[in-house]
Enzyme design. Sequence first.
Site, PDB file in Angstrom:
ATOM      1  N   HIS A  34     -33.888   6.753 -22.462  1.00  0.00           N
ATOM      2  CA  HIS A  34     -34.148   5.320 -22.455  1.00  0.00           C
ATOM      3  C   HIS A  34     -35.665   5.167 -22.427  1.00  0.00           C
ATOM      4  O   HIS A  34     -36.317   5.572 -21.460  1.00  0.00           O
ATOM      5  CB  HIS A  34     -33.509   4.642 -21.247  1.00  0.00           C
ATOM      6  CG  HIS A  34     -32.011   4.601 -21.312  1.00  0.00           C
ATOM      7  ND1 HIS A  34     -31.201   4.665 -20.200  1.00  0.00           N
ATOM      8  CD2 HIS A  34     -31.175   4.498 -22.378  1.00  0.00           C
ATOM      9  CE1 HIS A  34     -29.933   4.605 -20.578  1.00  0.00           C
ATOM     10  NE2 HIS A  34     -29.896   4.503 -21.894  1.00  0.00           N
TER      11      HIS A  34
ATOM     12  N   GLU B   9     -37.667   3.984 -19.377  1.00  0.00           N
ATOM     13  CA  GLU B   9     -37.505   4.703 -18.110  1.00  0.00           C
ATOM     14  C   GLU B   9     -38.429   5.908 -18.164  1.00  0.00           C
ATOM     15  O   GLU B   9     -38.104   6.939 -18.754  1.00  0.00           O
ATOM     16  CB  GLU B   9     -36.037   5.076 -17.909  1.00  0.00           C
ATOM     17  CG  GLU B   9     -35.155   3.828 -17.809  1.00  0.00           C
ATOM     18  CD  GLU B   9     -33.659   4.118 -17.760  1.00  0.00           C
ATOM     19  OE1 GLU B   9     -33.282   5.306 -17.613  1.00  0.00           O
ATOM     20  OE2 GLU B   9     -32.879   3.157 -17.861  1.00  0.00           O
TER      21      GLU B   9
ATOM     22  N   HIS C  72     -33.546   9.763 -15.686  1.00  0.00           N
ATOM     23  CA  HIS C  72     -33.549   8.326 -15.960  1.00  0.00           C
ATOM     24  C   HIS C  72     -34.324   7.585 -14.881  1.00  0.00           C
ATOM     25  O   HIS C  72     -34.906   8.196 -13.985  1.00  0.00           O
ATOM     26  CB  HIS C  72     -32.108   7.804 -16.012  1.00  0.00           C
ATOM     27  CG  HIS C  72     -31.352   8.242 -17.232  1.00  0.00           C
ATOM     28  ND1 HIS C  72     -31.036   7.390 -18.255  1.00  0.00           N
ATOM     29  CD2 HIS C  72     -30.848   9.448 -17.588  1.00  0.00           C
ATOM     30  CE1 HIS C  72     -30.372   8.039 -19.200  1.00  0.00           C
ATOM     31  NE2 HIS C  72     -30.244   9.300 -18.813  1.00  0.00           N
TER      32      HIS C  72
ATOM     33  N   GLU D 264     -31.395   9.681 -11.550  1.00  0.00           N
ATOM     34  CA  GLU D 264     -32.107   8.395 -11.529  1.00  0.00           C
ATOM     35  C   GLU D 264     -33.233   8.534 -10.523  1.00  0.00           C
ATOM     36  O   GLU D 264     -32.991   8.717  -9.335  1.00  0.00           O
ATOM     37  CB  GLU D 264     -31.155   7.268 -11.139  1.00  0.00           C
ATOM     38  CG  GLU D 264     -29.949   7.106 -12.054  1.00  0.00           C
ATOM     39  CD  GLU D 264     -30.266   6.339 -13.320  1.00  0.00           C
ATOM     40  OE1 GLU D 264     -31.383   5.785 -13.430  1.00  0.00           O
ATOM     41  OE2 GLU D 264     -29.389   6.276 -14.211  1.00  0.00           O
TER      42      GLU D 264
END
Length: 443
Positions: free
Chosen positions: A83, A86, A190, A281
Amino acid sequence: MDFARLWLGLLLSLVTALDFNYHHQEAMEAFLKSVAQNYSSITQLHSIGKSVKGRNLWVLVVGRFPKEHRIGIPEFKYVANMHGDETVGRELLLHLIEHLVTNDGKDPEITNLIDGTRIHIMPSMNPDGFEAVRKPDCFYSNGRENYNLYDLNRNFPDAFEFNNVSRQPETEAVMKWLKMETFVLSANLHGGALVASYPFDNGVPATGTLHSRSLTPDDDVFQHLAHTYASRNPNMKKGDHCKNNVNFPNGVTNGYSWYPLLGGMQDYNYVWAQCFEITLELSCCKYPREEKLPLFWNDNKASLIEYIKQVHLGVKGQVFDHNRIPLPNVIVEVQDRSHICPYKTNRFGEYYLLVLPGSYVINVTVPGHEPHLTKVVIPEKTQNFSALKKDILLPFQGQLDSIPVSNPSCPMSPLYRNLRSHSAATKPSLFLFLVTVLHIFFK
């Protein structure tokens, strides 16, 4: 002589010194090429393909034998920035590269890791998306998708539902890359939350969705992997650091339990590429200000290193016939945790099975023969950055004419769609059953 080595090491450190800023494509390429040139004995830089806009998808390989696979040395990978907005993972992987190459021969842990592992690092899977976002922003931006406005983490074949989307060049490049290497362990990086998430991201009742989760036959290993990373990150392990009303106990979650996701990369890795992958994350804010980057590196450095070491869990070896000829494309799995797309030996007859310490039975299946069972006991600690080595000698001559050299792919279709039963790992414990009943009763 010692002075010359010291001076050379200092010079190389200066050449590759990396600041804590965001590195756009040109600067990132310059850094990667500098590392590849100055540490050519332990690195290889190559592109696995191009983005929609023609930007290279760079991968830097670090290892004692970086240019080719060596028997017994597992393949590991990190992928970041799929992404484009990110961004923390992208910079962390650049700093990880610098940390690895500058500590080889100095730090015994790093040296041993490079000796026994081939580490593939892709700082950006979506360079077009990253370049589209110039201003730091904690929330969603157009740079999340690739240039064709496709979310790359919804773009892979799905094992549970048909994913009728146009496959993007970045996705196709990764899928091709997975076929070329024997990857054993992976993580994709991410941002936007702070948690280690493990498969499955999608699911069906047979994998546990009626109990708000979707578990693989290797759930114990995946939980271990996620806890290994989260427990060494001081903020991730808190579970609620982002203050957004989402609580992740110990900084870990099953992907489906968090939210279902169609066409994700980690499920694809596990089902079709025989590679255990989790999703990391790493920041509450998707694209934080540059001055925060040193803090993220300090929080994640130990986790990034420790996670790589987990590629040496379990057991590995080669399968031979009675003439000691390696057998490719032979099914090798732990009994009672078979995969819906069976795990097979590579073209060298190698297998790698990630399992936790304990006693297991390995089931080897060759076309035309009865399954061959071998008992192994995995010790509590790996020795010298190596899984337990267990070669398997079969008591017959392999029918090599009937065994293709390259592994045939399982069909790219929803393999789990009609599954009625699955591993015991997906069956709810009494505790979880009671929790579910109470939840329904008091809802």
